[in-house]
Design an enzyme around this catalytic site. Structure first.
Site, PDB file in Angstrom:
ATOM      1  N   TRP A 149       1.001  -1.234   0.274  1.00 33.52           N
ATOM      2  CA  TRP A 149      -0.055  -0.088  -0.060  1.00 33.52           C
ATOM      3  C   TRP A 149       0.825   1.427   0.068  1.00 33.52           C
ATOM      4  O   TRP A 149       0.446   2.348  -0.725  1.00 33.52           O
ATOM      5  CB  TRP A 149      -1.011   0.085   1.207  1.00 33.52           C
ATOM      6  CG  TRP A 149      -2.117  -1.333   1.246  1.00 33.52           C
ATOM      7  CD1 TRP A 149      -1.886  -2.316   1.864  1.00 33.52           C
ATOM      8  CD2 TRP A 149      -2.813  -1.521   0.090  1.00 33.52           C
ATOM      9  NE1 TRP A 149      -2.727  -2.933   1.606  1.00 33.52           N
ATOM     10  CE2 TRP A 149      -3.268  -2.896   0.611  1.00 33.52           C
ATOM     11  CE3 TRP A 149      -3.165  -1.148  -1.071  1.00 33.52           C
ATOM     12  CZ2 TRP A 149      -4.479  -3.203  -0.463  1.00 33.52           C
ATOM     13  CZ3 TRP A 149      -4.319  -1.575  -1.943  1.00 33.52           C
ATOM     14  CH2 TRP A 149      -4.668  -2.704  -1.725  1.00 33.52           C
TER      15      TRP A 149
ATOM     16  N   ASP B  89      -1.615   6.628   6.457  1.00 34.01           N
ATOM     17  CA  ASP B  89      -2.697   5.828   5.985  1.00 34.01           C
ATOM     18  C   ASP B  89      -2.990   4.609   7.294  1.00 34.01           C
ATOM     19  O   ASP B  89      -2.093   3.980   7.459  1.00 34.01           O
ATOM     20  CB  ASP B  89      -2.107   4.815   4.747  1.00 34.01           C
ATOM     21  CG  ASP B  89      -3.281   3.772   4.045  1.00 34.01           C
ATOM     22  OD1 ASP B  89      -4.273   3.619   5.160  1.00 34.01           O
ATOM     23  OD2 ASP B  89      -2.825   3.154   3.493  1.00 34.01           O
TER      24      ASP B  89
ATOM     25  N   LYS C  42     -11.879  -2.097   7.321  1.00 28.33           N
ATOM     26  CA  LYS C  42     -10.949  -3.065   8.042  1.00 28.33           C
ATOM     27  C   LYS C  42     -11.332  -3.022   9.492  1.00 28.33           C
ATOM     28  O   LYS C  42     -11.203  -4.039  10.246  1.00 28.33           O
ATOM     29  CB  LYS C  42      -9.490  -2.547   8.045  1.00 28.33           C
ATOM     30  CG  LYS C  42      -8.941  -2.401   6.328  1.00 28.33           C
ATOM     31  CD  LYS C  42      -8.523  -3.699   6.015  1.00 28.33           C
ATOM     32  CE  LYS C  42      -8.547  -3.588   4.231  1.00 28.33           C
ATOM     33  NZ  LYS C  42      -7.364  -2.824   3.736  1.00 28.33           N
TER      34      LYS C  42
HETATM   35  C1  LIG Z   1      -6.785  -2.208   2.393  1.00 29.64           C
HETATM   36  C2  LIG Z   1      -5.800  -0.957   2.291  1.00 29.64           C
HETATM   37  C3  LIG Z   1      -5.694  -0.181   1.427  1.00 29.64           C
HETATM   38  C4  LIG Z   1      -6.712  -0.177   0.330  1.00 29.64           C
HETATM   39  O1  LIG Z   1      -8.091   0.098   0.620  1.00 29.64           O
HETATM   40  P1  LIG Z   1      -8.865   0.232  -0.657  1.00 29.64           P
HETATM   41  O2  LIG Z   1     -10.065   0.965   0.267  1.00 29.64           O
HETATM   42  O3  LIG Z   1      -9.340  -0.844  -1.256  1.00 29.64           O
HETATM   43  O4  LIG Z   1      -8.632   1.370  -1.629  1.00 29.64           O
HETATM   44  C5  LIG Z   1      -4.844   0.851   1.585  1.00 29.64           C
HETATM   45  N1  LIG Z   1      -4.028   0.956   2.832  1.00 29.64           N
HETATM   46  C6  LIG Z   1      -4.005  -0.041   3.541  1.00 29.64           C
HETATM   47  C7  LIG Z   1      -3.140   0.165   4.869  1.00 29.64           C
HETATM   48  C8  LIG Z   1      -5.090  -1.011   3.554  1.00 29.64           C
HETATM   49  O5  LIG Z   1      -4.927  -2.042   4.708  1.00 29.64           O
END
Ligand SMILES: *Cc1c(COP(=O)(O)O)cnc(C)c1O
Length: 355
Positions: A99, A166, A190
């Site tokens: 990511w 993030d 998540k």
């Molecule tokens: C799942 C995830 C993403 C991507 O998320 P989307 O909503 O599918 O774009 C980005 N960063 C992290 C840390 C993730 O766990």
């Protein structure tokens, strides 16, 4: 059989969230209408959205000038929205997983990216620590929890420039100091809600300093100005998010979640370290409390499939490791009860006794 849901995302939600969402799909806030068919501008839904924003701010103790937005496009959309809104010339990133890597790729479209540290050459099994955040960049970006590899930064960086994080897979699992951040974003699927909404927290004073023209929908100011209702927001995921936020508050807030999460992770890591059949995949000091990655010890490699099937027979769901790591990954998000971790640990013990 009772299922124990270890999926990495979309992932387990609290029974409270599922039940209240299901009820609202039938009859939303006594309107006699389904949540799926009401206007996002109805007073009932506006109240939901406002309460959810207020609860995010309360649970994370955000200062006044930090705005909470519920946007579409996933966390991945933020990989480009961040540089679009903040990058003048140059930004610094750490490369700690897929990511982070994707975020760097997008940022390069807008300017120069200084990668301060990368653990790519060791398949991201540790968090790079030997770096200083430069003061001549527009912001510093990092991923607090690397969902795929199972590493986590459980601290706030001191930085001379705004920090962008993030927090998709560990928001609400750690008490942090929001004043150390400029922008925080998290895909909700998540640790909060069904997929479809991303929480974005923006310190408003950071905006409006770039020269480029920003498409309306990608400009944070558009959404701040309209209280995150510039266009139709993801109604159902926001409703579910509110239920989870209420549950977190009722349980004692983020500190209570953190305590439980630390306990759950310790139970599983202790077993991985004790059990002769398994081993953890990442540096011990960087272990994530949300996503626990482990593999068979080399002497027992041929038992991988058998253990997976054994776990399934115990109601354990979603522990297959990501294809870039292999083995197993157990995601221990806030909604996962301690009992489910104990079921997994007992399965590991029982499997060891058989071999
Ligand atoms: C799942 C995830 C993403 C991507 O998320 P989307 O909503 O599918 O774009 C980005 N960063 C992290 C840390 C993730 O766990």
């Amino acid at each position: 059989m009772k299922k124990h849901n270890f999926y990495a995302g979309p992932s387990i939600l609290t029974p409270y969230t599922i039940k209240n969402t299901a009820d609202a799909v039938i009859n939303f806030a006594d309107t006699g209408l389904s949540l799926l068919e009401v206007s996002h501008r109805s007073k009932e839904f506006v109240a939901v959205c406002e309460e959810a924003r207020a609860l995010v701010a309360e649970l994370l103790q955000l200062p006044e000038d930090y705005k909470v937005l519920f946007l579409g496009g996933g966390a991945s959309m933020q990989f480009c929205m961040v540089p679009f809104n903040l990058m003048k010339k140059k930004a610094a990133y750490t490369d700690t997983g897929t990511w982070a890597h994707n975020a760097i790729k997008e940022a390069k479209i807008f300017g120069e990216v200084e990668v301060l540290g990368s653990s790519k050459d060791e398949n991201y099994i540790y968090i790079p620590k030997d770096f200083t955040i430069p003061s001549d960049v527009d912001y510093f970006h990092f991923t607090s929890n690397n969902t795929i590899y199972g590493t986590e930064v459980r601290k706030d960086y001191d930085s001379p420039v705004p920090v962008v994080c993030d927090m998709s897979s560990d928001i609400f699992s750690r008490v942090f100091d929001p004043t150390k951040y400029g922008i925080i974003y998290a895909g909700a699927q998540k640790n909060l809600a069904p997929s479809g909404v991303t929480i974005v927290i923006v310190k408003e004073s950071l905006l409006g300093h770039v020269d480029r023209e920003i498409p309306t929908m990608l400009d944070y100011r558009t959404h701040i100005k309209k209280d995150t209702m510039f266009n139709t927001p993801p109604v159902l995921p926001i409703y579910s998010a509110l239920q989870t936020l209420k549950y977190y508050k009722e349980q004692g807030g983020v500190a209570a979640m953190e305590k439980l999460d630390l306990e759950k992770a310790a139970i599983l890591y202790d077993e991985i370290d004790r059990n002769k059949l398994f081993r953890g995949t990442v540096a011990e000091e960087d272990r994530s409390i949300m996503n626990v990655c482990f593999v068979m010890n080399p002497d027992y490699a041929e038992l991988e499939k058998e253990f997976y099937d054994f776990a399934v027979s115990k109601g354990i769901v979603g522990i297959k490791g990501h294809r870039s790591v292999g083995g197993f990954r157990a995601s221990l998000y806030n909604a996962l009860p301690k009992e489910s971790v104990e079921v997994l640990v007992n399965a590991m013990k029982e499997f060891e006794a058989k071999h």
